[in-house]
Write a protein that holds these residues in place. Structure first.
Motif, PDB file in Angstrom:
ATOM      1  N   ALA A 101     -46.534 -17.817 -23.893  1.00 40.22           N
ATOM      2  CA  ALA A 101     -45.982 -18.757 -22.782  1.00 40.22           C
ATOM      3  C   ALA A 101     -45.429 -17.680 -21.752  1.00 40.22           C
ATOM      4  O   ALA A 101     -46.086 -18.159 -20.700  1.00 40.22           O
ATOM      5  N   ARG A 102     -44.814 -16.768 -22.038  1.00 37.68           N
ATOM      6  CA  ARG A 102     -44.350 -15.979 -21.036  1.00 37.68           C
ATOM      7  C   ARG A 102     -45.455 -14.998 -20.203  1.00 37.68           C
ATOM      8  O   ARG A 102     -45.428 -14.777 -19.254  1.00 37.68           O
ATOM      9  N   GLN A 103     -46.434 -14.496 -21.100  1.00 39.28           N
ATOM     10  CA  GLN A 103     -47.595 -13.755 -20.564  1.00 39.28           C
ATOM     11  C   GLN A 103     -48.396 -14.520 -19.916  1.00 39.28           C
ATOM     12  O   GLN A 103     -48.967 -14.106 -18.862  1.00 39.28           O
ATOM     13  N   PHE A 104     -48.879 -15.875 -20.172  1.00 38.24           N
ATOM     14  CA  PHE A 104     -49.741 -16.621 -19.436  1.00 38.24           C
ATOM     15  C   PHE A 104     -49.351 -17.837 -18.703  1.00 38.24           C
ATOM     16  O   PHE A 104     -50.112 -18.582 -18.149  1.00 38.24           O
ATOM     17  N   GLY A 105     -48.123 -18.126 -19.108  1.00 40.55           N
ATOM     18  CA  GLY A 105     -47.657 -19.379 -18.139  1.00 40.55           C
ATOM     19  C   GLY A 105     -48.112 -20.740 -18.946  1.00 40.55           C
ATOM     20  O   GLY A 105     -48.104 -21.780 -18.111  1.00 40.55           O
ATOM     21  N   LEU A 106     -48.211 -20.588 -20.114  1.00 38.29           N
ATOM     22  CA  LEU A 106     -48.822 -21.881 -21.074  1.00 38.29           C
ATOM     23  C   LEU A 106     -47.579 -22.593 -21.326  1.00 38.29           C
ATOM     24  O   LEU A 106     -46.494 -22.161 -21.538  1.00 38.29           O
ATOM     25  N   GLU A 107     -47.918 -23.844 -21.566  1.00 43.19           N
ATOM     26  CA  GLU A 107     -46.859 -24.805 -22.137  1.00 43.19           C
ATOM     27  C   GLU A 107     -47.043 -24.747 -23.783  1.00 43.19           C
ATOM     28  O   GLU A 107     -48.229 -24.841 -24.198  1.00 43.19           O
ATOM     29  N   VAL A 108     -46.024 -24.254 -24.256  1.00 44.15           N
ATOM     30  CA  VAL A 108     -46.097 -24.017 -25.834  1.00 44.15           C
ATOM     31  C   VAL A 108     -44.829 -24.863 -26.585  1.00 44.15           C
ATOM     32  O   VAL A 108     -43.823 -24.654 -25.976  1.00 44.15           O
ATOM     33  N   GLN A 109     -45.150 -25.464 -27.428  1.00 44.82           N
ATOM     34  CA  GLN A 109     -44.031 -26.011 -28.232  1.00 44.82           C
ATOM     35  C   GLN A 109     -44.310 -25.929 -29.537  1.00 44.82           C
ATOM     36  O   GLN A 109     -45.454 -26.205 -30.297  1.00 44.82           O
ATOM     37  N   PHE A 110     -43.165 -25.660 -30.088  1.00 42.57           N
ATOM     38  CA  PHE A 110     -43.125 -25.320 -31.788  1.00 42.57           C
ATOM     39  C   PHE A 110     -42.687 -26.447 -32.441  1.00 42.57           C
ATOM     40  O   PHE A 110     -41.662 -27.243 -32.074  1.00 42.57           O
ATOM     41  N   ILE A 111     -43.455 -27.003 -33.432  1.00 38.40           N
ATOM     42  CA  ILE A 111     -43.407 -28.091 -34.199  1.00 38.40           C
ATOM     43  C   ILE A 111     -42.966 -27.808 -35.516  1.00 38.40           C
ATOM     44  O   ILE A 111     -43.733 -27.086 -36.310  1.00 38.40           O
ATOM     45  N   ASP A 112     -41.921 -27.895 -35.909  1.00 38.34           N
ATOM     46  CA  ASP A 112     -41.393 -27.622 -37.453  1.00 38.34           C
ATOM     47  C   ASP A 112     -41.620 -28.710 -38.488  1.00 38.34           C
ATOM     48  O   ASP A 112     -40.859 -29.831 -38.445  1.00 38.34           O
ATOM     49  N   ILE A 113     -42.738 -28.810 -39.280  1.00 40.68           N
ATOM     50  CA  ILE A 113     -43.064 -30.082 -40.001  1.00 40.68           C
ATOM     51  C   ILE A 113     -42.188 -29.234 -41.318  1.00 40.68           C
ATOM     52  O   ILE A 113     -42.618 -28.471 -42.180  1.00 40.68           O
ATOM     53  N   ASP A 114     -41.253 -30.039 -41.720  1.00 45.34           N
ATOM     54  CA  ASP A 114     -40.302 -29.721 -42.924  1.00 45.34           C
ATOM     55  C   ASP A 114     -41.054 -29.763 -43.926  1.00 45.34           C
ATOM     56  O   ASP A 114     -41.859 -30.421 -44.270  1.00 45.34           O
ATOM     57  N   ASN A 115     -40.544 -28.496 -44.764  1.00 41.99           N
ATOM     58  CA  ASN A 115     -41.245 -28.150 -46.013  1.00 41.99           C
ATOM     59  C   ASN A 115     -40.222 -27.604 -46.952  1.00 41.99           C
ATOM     60  O   ASN A 115     -39.716 -26.392 -46.631  1.00 41.99           O
ATOM     61  N   PRO A 116     -39.685 -28.270 -48.075  1.00 44.49           N
ATOM     62  CA  PRO A 116     -38.702 -27.376 -48.740  1.00 44.49           C
ATOM     63  C   PRO A 116     -39.051 -26.548 -49.676  1.00 44.49           C
ATOM     64  O   PRO A 116     -38.012 -25.606 -50.408  1.00 44.49           O
ATOM     65  N   ALA A 117     -40.262 -26.062 -49.869  1.00 49.21           N
ATOM     66  CA  ALA A 117     -40.756 -25.127 -50.598  1.00 49.21           C
ATOM     67  C   ALA A 117     -40.604 -23.568 -49.985  1.00 49.21           C
ATOM     68  O   ALA A 117     -40.513 -23.520 -48.866  1.00 49.21           O
TER      69      ALA A 117
END
Length: 253
Positions: A237-253
């Motif tokens: 995102a910093r390097q290329f000005g991209l829109e980046v979204q981290f999505i955390d799909i919960d997993n208890p393992a």
């Protein structure tokens, strides 16, 4: 916006993916749009992550656990068909980096876990390959195994499994391997670590912990591997000005 092939080339170079033997292909696994502006990052390319990426109109998905693992069945049926169908129908690129993302000295899962542990003098354990898959470091102020476990629970937001040998003794030297790295416990002990941290635990891990005299913490495969792909996404995102979204799909393992 960036050309897809330019982004893939940049990531392959940054992560040195062609130099690391792995259990899956690293880099572009499923081809989508030629130009990328919006990227979703996540740990695993599960159907839930794909659906979330579709919902935000992502052009690419960047993950640690992708597809086409060694020895998996080849037919495109069932779950595999639905996942690939989702990507192809919406023309979404899937990029995945497994071991290259584990071992990157700054953005890698192990490097990021070291930061969360507040470890100092971090170096790779030389006996483990690829370089950086098993790391060791020191705590400036010794803590009990229980205190380290409590810190991890607070930081990762989940319960951890602690097998402590002697909770009254201060721990200053740690070793760790994120994800399914419990098999490195003997090398961690040989390197002088008093406590070894991984994501998973096997039945024999506890016996080895007892017989080697080393504390052991299993902090979750998913939980310990959230931070590499998140850091990598923030980096591009910093390097290329991209829109980046981290999505955390919960997993208890």
């Amino acid at each position: 916006m960036i050309d897809r092939d330019q982004l893939v080339k940049f990531l392959n170079t940054e992560l040195q993916s062609e130099k690391i033997r792995d259990y899956c292909p690293n880099g572009l696994q499923v081809e989508g749009k030629a130009h990328i502006n919006r990227v979703v990052t996540g740990v695993t390319a599960s159907q839930a992550l794909l659906d979330a990426a579709v919902a935000v109109n992502a052009d690419a998905i960047l993950v640690h656990h992708g597809y086409f693992w060694k020895n998996e069945t080849a037919p495109v049926t069932g779950i595999k068909k639905k996942r690939l169908q989702t990507l192809l129908r919406h023309d979404i690129n899937l990029l995945a980096y497994h071991l290259p993302l584990d071992v990157h000295p700054i953005l890698g899962n192990n490097a990021q876990l070291g930061l969360l542990l507040n470890a100092e003098n971090i170096i790779a354990v030389a006996t483990a390959e690829p370089d950086g898959v098993l790391m060791q470091g020191e705590l400036a102020n010794g803590l009990s195994a229980d205190q380290i476990a409590q810190h991890l629970e607070y930081t990762l937001g989940r319960k951890v499994l602690l097998h402590a040998i002697d909770n009254s003794a201060a721990v200053s030297k740690l070793a760790w391997c994120t994800g399914g790295g419990q098999g490195y416990i003997e090398q961690a002990a040989a390197a002088g670590a008093q406590l070894f941290i991984s994501g998973e635990v096997s039945e024999q891990t506890i016996h080895l912990s007892r017989e080697l005299g080393i504390h052991f913490i299993a902090a979750g495969h998913h939980a310990t591997e959230r931070y590499g792909v998140k850091a990598l996404g923030e980096f591009i995102a910093r390097q290329f000005g991209l829109e980046v979204q981290f999505i955390d799909i919960d997993n208890p393992a």
